[in-house]
Design an enzyme around this catalytic site. Structure first.
Site, short mmCIF file in Angstrom:
data_model
loop_
_atom_site.label_atom_id
_atom_site.label_comp_id
_atom_site.label_asym_id
_atom_site.label_seq_id
_atom_site.Cartn_x
_atom_site.Cartn_y
_atom_site.Cartn_z
N ASP A 1 7.37 -70.17 0.42
CA ASP A 1 6.99 -68.83 0.88
C ASP A 1 6.87 -67.91 -0.33
O ASP A 1 7.39 -68.22 -1.40
CB ASP A 1 8.04 -68.29 1.85
N SER A 2 6.21 -66.79 -0.13
CA SER A 2 6.09 -65.83 -1.23
C SER A 2 7.42 -65.12 -1.50
O SER A 2 7.58 -64.52 -2.55
CB SER A 2 5.01 -64.80 -0.91
N CYS B 1 4.20 -69.17 4.18
CA CYS B 1 3.52 -67.90 3.88
C CYS B 1 2.11 -67.93 4.48
O CYS B 1 1.30 -68.78 4.14
CB CYS B 1 3.45 -67.72 2.38
N GLU C 1 11.10 -54.69 5.04
CA GLU C 1 11.95 -54.80 3.85
C GLU C 1 12.82 -53.56 3.68
O GLU C 1 13.91 -53.64 3.11
CB GLU C 1 11.09 -55.05 2.61
N CYS D 1 2.28 -63.32 10.01
CA CYS D 1 3.04 -63.01 8.79
C CYS D 1 4.50 -63.25 9.13
O CYS D 1 4.96 -62.82 10.20
CB CYS D 1 2.82 -61.56 8.37
N HIS E 1 7.14 -61.92 8.29
CA HIS E 1 7.98 -60.74 8.50
C HIS E 1 7.84 -60.16 9.91
O HIS E 1 8.73 -59.46 10.38
CB HIS E 1 7.61 -59.63 7.51
#
Lengths: 292, 292
Positions: free
Chosen positions: A14-15, A77, A156, A188, A190
């Site tokens: 993942d990034s 990702c 985040e 995504c 997130h």
């Protein structure tokens, strides 16, 4: 495709931190065996980088995980899966499972109306990868896609509900809602953390697809034969920056720390056989570099 | 300090596009001569990376610009200036001017009450660099600092006014406003683009300090002797990703394209003398790496 046997670990790339949602989904499934995770926290986010750069970084991650002896690579990702999957499959010595293909298959099974929404980073949406994958699976599918660049920084920042996040979601999701989709792909890693707000804005009748869950399910199907092949299940986590923050987030995401976290200095080269694929990339098809 | 003479170009380093506000300020001042700009767009943003990683990336940028023969380095990125200025000054063969020192000096001149606000990225605020700089300049100064991680993505999304941005600004600026500051340092090159909202939330009596303007003014003072030394003023811009986007933003920021933009493949090493300072960094003081 040749490579390590079924006892070898599963690689997850993942990034950054987001792929931990995929790890969580994997740990809840019968596919056991150990996981080796690489999160490129020194260069996160990928979502606003060019396809050429995302591809280069993804191939570096592939080489690193191959050197760890993984039996397969899960690309957690969405951005990397969207723009680099072809290059990864071409260059890999092991099977590669992308979150986009898995998410598209899951959405194809879920939709009744044939109208599917997709949200993701600018790079993911710009690649039109979900449109292509869905078109192969659902004849005549109509896809409404929207880039939601502020969702990742909101997550985040820990602002997963509240007035600001609600207002941002209303703004981003309006065109997708107006398209009358019955299924929405959270494209995504997130975004599942904003599930409540997204469900609320979209309405209860819309099915949300967690592409991380989808790829974990796919791993179970594709690599099911190695379900009992795991050893002591010593998971290992590598990041290119901020080991401490990753450890904290790992405990938050997984409720525990299932393995050690170590720093990989991603700008230390050579730590894998870079020259061969770099030469191919640089002398590849015109426009392959910086085709933003 | 030795190095190239007064006819050499001025180096400007930023993590991405934001340093163009410093370029704009420089182009409006009598200090002419050519500019060589490096924006690390492949690894932006720096604001949420560890001090060790920001330092490594900043030293790479220094080496690159030294190889371009610059006579001085302007660190336009607040995060790099906050955490890497000591390493940059130590390693540089030319004078280094950081945006933090310049912004602090400008704030010290502006404040009457001795209560100063500072906003910036998490890394900049976490470093307490403005507190240290201001304490040296204003005896008994009280500093109220707030990290505003969503400001950069909001600017990059183009949401520079409107209800969402206003709500985010209200949230972030509340503690700074309550501290009763009469001066507020915009400690990130993106923030001047939110000047109207920030001024509105803080009130008209608060003086906003644009740290980019401040460093441009400092360049005029420190390098004033070379004001007429410029040649044909052929400015050059290098980025590590997304040349096209940079060109677009350059026209938007500067109203013109004052020079060519070229791609530097930042992960191509070696393109400068990395080993020496790396060894120093790696075998330096304990805790220097990953002290997040």
């Amino acid at each position: 495709v040749t490579g390590p046997g079924p006892g070898a670990p599963l690689g997850v790339f993942d990034s950054g931190l987001g792929g931990l949602t995929v790890v969580r989904a994997l740990l809840r499934r019968p596919v056991r065996g150990s996981i080796v995770y690489f999160g490129d926290t020194a260069r996160v986010p990928y979502g606003n980088k060019s396809p050429a750069t995302v591809t280069r970084l993804s191939l570096e991650a592939l080489r690193f995980l191959e050197h760890q002896g993984v039996r397969a690579l899960v690309v957690a990702c969405n951005t990397a899966s969207a723009v680099a999957i072809d290059a990864l499959v071409r260059e890999a010595s092991v099977p590669v499972l992308g979150v986009v293909e898995a998410g598209a298959r899951s959405a194809a099974r879920a939709t009744r109306s044939g109208r599917v929404g997709v949200i993701g980073t600018r790079a993911t949406v710009g690649s039109r990868c979900y449109e292509r994958a869905l078109a192969r699976l659902v004849p005549g599918v109509e896809v409404a896609a929207a880039a939601c660049p502020l969702f990742v920084p909101l997550v985040e920042e820990g602002w997963i509900d509240g007035a600001v996040t609600r207002a941002v979601a209303e703004e981003y999701l309006a065109p997708v809602r107006e398209a009358g989709v019955d299924t929405l792909v959270l494209g995504c890693t997130h975004y599942p953390l904003l599930r409540d707000v997204i469900q609320d804005v979209m309405g209860e009748d819309v099915t949300l697809i967690d592409s991380g869950d989808a790829v974990a399910e796919e791993v179970g199907r594709v690599l099911g034969e190695s379900a009992d092949a795991g050893g002591g299940e010593t998971h290992r986590f590598f990041v290119s920056d901020q080991v401490d923050r990753f450890e904290t987030e790992m405990r938050r995401f997984l409720g525990e720390a299932p393995g050690e976290v170590a720093l990989v200095d991603q700008t230390d080269v050579p730590w894998y056989d870079r020259p061969a694929w770099r030469r191919r990339q640089e002398h590849g098809t015109p426009g392959e570099r910086n085709d933003v």
